[in-house]
Each structure stands twice: as structure tokens, then as C-alpha cells.
Design a protein around this motif. Structure first.
Motif, PDB file in Angstrom:
ATOM      1  N   PRO A 166       1.200  -1.425  -0.373  1.00  0.00           N
ATOM      2  CA  PRO A 166       0.019  -0.038  -0.345  1.00  0.00           C
ATOM      3  C   PRO A 166       0.918   1.125   0.244  1.00  0.00           C
ATOM      4  N   ILE A 167       0.214   2.380  -0.564  1.00  0.00           N
ATOM      5  CA  ILE A 167       1.123   3.512  -0.855  1.00  0.00           C
ATOM      6  C   ILE A 167       1.449   3.917   0.598  1.00  0.00           C
ATOM      7  N   ASP A 168       0.579   4.042   1.420  1.00  0.00           N
ATOM      8  CA  ASP A 168       1.688   4.631   2.710  1.00  0.00           C
ATOM      9  C   ASP A 168       1.807   2.850   3.968  1.00  0.00           C
ATOM     10  N   TYR A 169       2.717   2.345   3.170  1.00  0.00           N
ATOM     11  CA  TYR A 169       2.915   1.037   4.375  1.00  0.00           C
ATOM     12  C   TYR A 169       4.415   1.395   4.676  1.00  0.00           C
ATOM     13  N   GLU A 170       4.933   1.613   5.699  1.00  0.00           N
ATOM     14  CA  GLU A 170       5.951   1.803   6.364  1.00  0.00           C
ATOM     15  C   GLU A 170       6.810   0.941   5.730  1.00  0.00           C
ATOM     16  N   GLU A 230      -4.453  -1.657  -2.169  1.00  0.00           N
ATOM     17  CA  GLU A 230      -4.390  -0.758  -1.887  1.00  0.00           C
ATOM     18  C   GLU A 230      -5.528  -0.270  -1.156  1.00  0.00           C
ATOM     19  N   GLY A 232      -4.640  -1.592   1.612  1.00  0.00           N
ATOM     20  CA  GLY A 232      -3.616  -2.131   3.217  1.00  0.00           C
ATOM     21  C   GLY A 232      -3.793  -3.427   4.137  1.00  0.00           C
ATOM     22  N   GLY A 250      -0.918   6.884  -7.596  1.00  0.00           N
ATOM     23  CA  GLY A 250      -0.763   6.807  -6.129  1.00  0.00           C
ATOM     24  C   GLY A 250      -1.431   6.208  -4.595  1.00  0.00           C
ATOM     25  N   LYS A 251      -2.216   4.439  -5.381  1.00  0.00           N
ATOM     26  CA  LYS A 251      -2.876   4.109  -4.707  1.00  0.00           C
ATOM     27  C   LYS A 251      -1.665   2.912  -3.596  1.00  0.00           C
ATOM     28  N   THR A 252       0.319   2.524  -4.826  1.00  0.00           N
ATOM     29  CA  THR A 252       0.576   1.259  -4.354  1.00  0.00           C
ATOM     30  C   THR A 252       1.878   1.992  -4.646  1.00  0.00           C
ATOM     31  N   LYS A 253       2.577   0.893  -4.121  1.00  0.00           N
ATOM     32  CA  LYS A 253       4.245   1.396  -4.206  1.00  0.00           C
ATOM     33  C   LYS A 253       5.200  -0.451  -4.344  1.00  0.00           C
TER      34      LYS A 253
END
Length: 292
Positions: A166-170, A230, A232, A250-253
Motif C-alpha cells: 500500500p502507498i502509505d506502508y512503512e 490498495e 491496506g 498513488g494507491k500502491t508502491k
């Protein structure tokens, strides 16, 4: 006097580097294929292949003979097929087989270019290959090559797989593979199957071991796996051709871009359909498809 079938058998053995595989392709018994080769070698007066326990290798004389025979045999077979074409009915429907994700992304958008009707089937490579053998499919897109009598394969393209989060995954960065692998093993994973397809490939190619992870979700659909990432639910491995819109939105990386693997895709078909006009049309359209 040399039998033309000896030449055909010789060229098939040369192509497959195996008497048993050549026999399957020509739908002959292995002893009959060996007899053809022995008879031709006796006629030529020289050994054409060097035998080993696992394969056979052409001698210099074998290479020379193949370079002379191959174009002649291909020309004769094409001439025969051109005469046969006049008596063949046109094929009004082409039956296609593929993984549904690849079909959705790469074949479906091309269907308007086809000048024939299509009937599509989805499933695993093994399931679809059985349909191809039974004449229930004409063309199959698959990532494996299974030797089968009367079936030929063309290389289509390479697909690339990467780890996606997910895009906000640390994401933690590491300076050695052991710590990197340990961190990945501790994350929540989503897999296509319990046997961890493709995930296992990444571990073996980059970490030289089997993955010691237990997926929290098994979802046998790549589109749904991407949707799960996407929102999470965890990490997974996705082909890059399926990933582009999600990345742009901007949903994944991509996690650790060096951890990627490639898979070869093939077009499989029955040799007897090779000269049908509709078959060539669809093959050419599919081969024009490029991976993003």
C-alpha cells in the motif's frame, strides 16, 4: 534409397535435441524414430548426433545436413499445406485460452481488431492445455511449455513481477539481504495460492531459500489481490503490466525494486491450424501486444 520421412525425423530430433520428444511431436514410437535416424546415418555414412545420458548433440556433419535440409522440408510442407488449404473450411470462430488477468489487460482491448468471432476460456495452464489437446482451444497463452504431440510454442514476451505494498506502508531499508529477508518474512502477505506462486520464485532467486511466510489471505485473482493491497491488507507480488494504473493513482508502491523476477509467456497452438488465415491474423495481433 533415402526415405523422405528419415529427413523429417532427423530435423525434428535436431530441433528438440531428444529422440523421445521428437517421437512425441511426430506422433511416432521412440524405437521407430531411432530406426529412422539409424537408417539415415547408415545412408550418409557418418554419425549425425553424439548421444549422452540426458540429450543428444549434433555433430558437425549433422549441423551441415540440417542447414541444407531444414529450408527444403519447410518449403515442401508449406506447398503441401497450400494445396490442403483449398479443401479446408474457413474457421469462423477462434477459441482462445489465457489467465483471466492477462486476457482482461492484454487481449480484451485487442478484440475489436479481430475479423473473426472468438470464444474465450480461462483457467490454469494445465487445465487449458488439456482443452487445447482436445481441440476445444485453438490458441493458448501460457507461462509454461509442456511437450505434447502436435503442439507448438512461440515465445510471446516476458512479464515482470515485483513486490507491491500500500502507498502509505512503512518500508524499512536494509544494507544486507539477511535483514531484508527477515523483515519481509514478518509482514502480512497475500498470495495467489497456498504454494506461494511467484513469491517462492523471488525468494529462491534472491535469497537462495524457500520463503518462511504464512499468507494471511489466499486470493486466486490478481486484480483482487491488487485491490486488497490498495486498501491496506498486506503485501503481494504483482506483474508490472497490471500495476501501472495503481502506481499512477498513488494507491500502491513497489517494495525493494531489485527484488523482481521475470516469467516467459508463450503462444501455444495445434500445428494443424498453423496455416489457417484467421489463426495467423490473431497470432499477429497478439504478438503486437507489448508489456508496459
Amino acid at each position: 534409397m533415402v526415405d523422405f520421412e528419415w529427413y523429417r525425423s532427423f530435423c525434428t530430433i535436431y530441433k528438440y535435441k531428444s529422440i523421445s520428444e521428437a517421437a512425441k511431436t511426430r506422433m511416432m514410437t521412440q524405437p521407430a524414430m531411432s530406426q529412422h535416424l539409424a537408417a539415415l546415418e547408415a545412408e550418409v555414412g557418418e554419425t549425425l548426433f553424439v548421444r549422452s545420458t540426458r540429450k543428444i548433440t549434433p555433430t558437425e556433419r549433422g549441423k551441415e545436413l540440417y542447414s541444407q535440409l531444414a529450408p527444403l522440408i519447410e518449403s515442401l510442407e508449406n506447398t503441401t499445406m497450400s494445396f490442403k488449404m483449398a479443401s479446408l473450411p474457413t474457421q469462423s470462430v477462434i477459441k482462445l485460452g489465457a489467465a483471466h488477468e492477462f486476457f482482461s489487460e492484454k487481449i480484451l482491448p485487442q478484440l475489436p481488431k479481430y475479423n473473426t468471432c472468438t470464444l474465450s476460456h480461462f483457467g490454469t495452464a494445465e487445465q487449458l492445455l488439456e482443452l487445447l489437446k482436445e481441440d476445444k482451444l485453438d490458441i493458448l497463452i501460457m507461462s509454461k511449455r509442456f511437450p505434447a504431440p502436435g503442439i507448438e510454442y512461440l515465445k510471446l514476451m516476458d512479464e515482470e513481477f515485483v513486490i507491491v505494498a500500500p502507498i502509505d506502508y512503512e518500508i524499512h531499508e536494509f544494507d544486507n539481504l539477511k535483514l531484508e529477508e527477515q523483515w519481509l518474512s514478518e509482514q502480512k502477505w497475500i498470495s495467489y495460492g497456498l504454494e506461494l506462486p511467484i513469491i517462492r520464485r523471488i525468494w529462491r532467486e534472491h535469497y537462495k531459500k524457500r520463503p518462511e511466510i504464512r499468507p494471511v489471505h489466499i486470493i486466486p485473482n490478481l486484480h483482487m489481490i491488487l485491490k486488497a493491497i490498495e486498501i491496506g491488507m498486506g503485501l503481494s507480488v504483482i506483474p508490472t503490466y497490471l500495476l501501472q494504473d495503481s502506481l499512477k493513482a498513488g494507491k500502491t508502491k513497489v517494495v525493494f525494486k531489485h527484488l523482481k523476477v521475470e516469467n516467459e509467456l508463450y503462444i501455444a497452438y495445434q500445428l494443424k491450424n498453423k496455416h489457417l488465415p484467421q489463426f495467423h491474423e490473431i497470432i499477429s495481433v497478439i504478438r503486437e501486444t507489448k508489456m508496459d
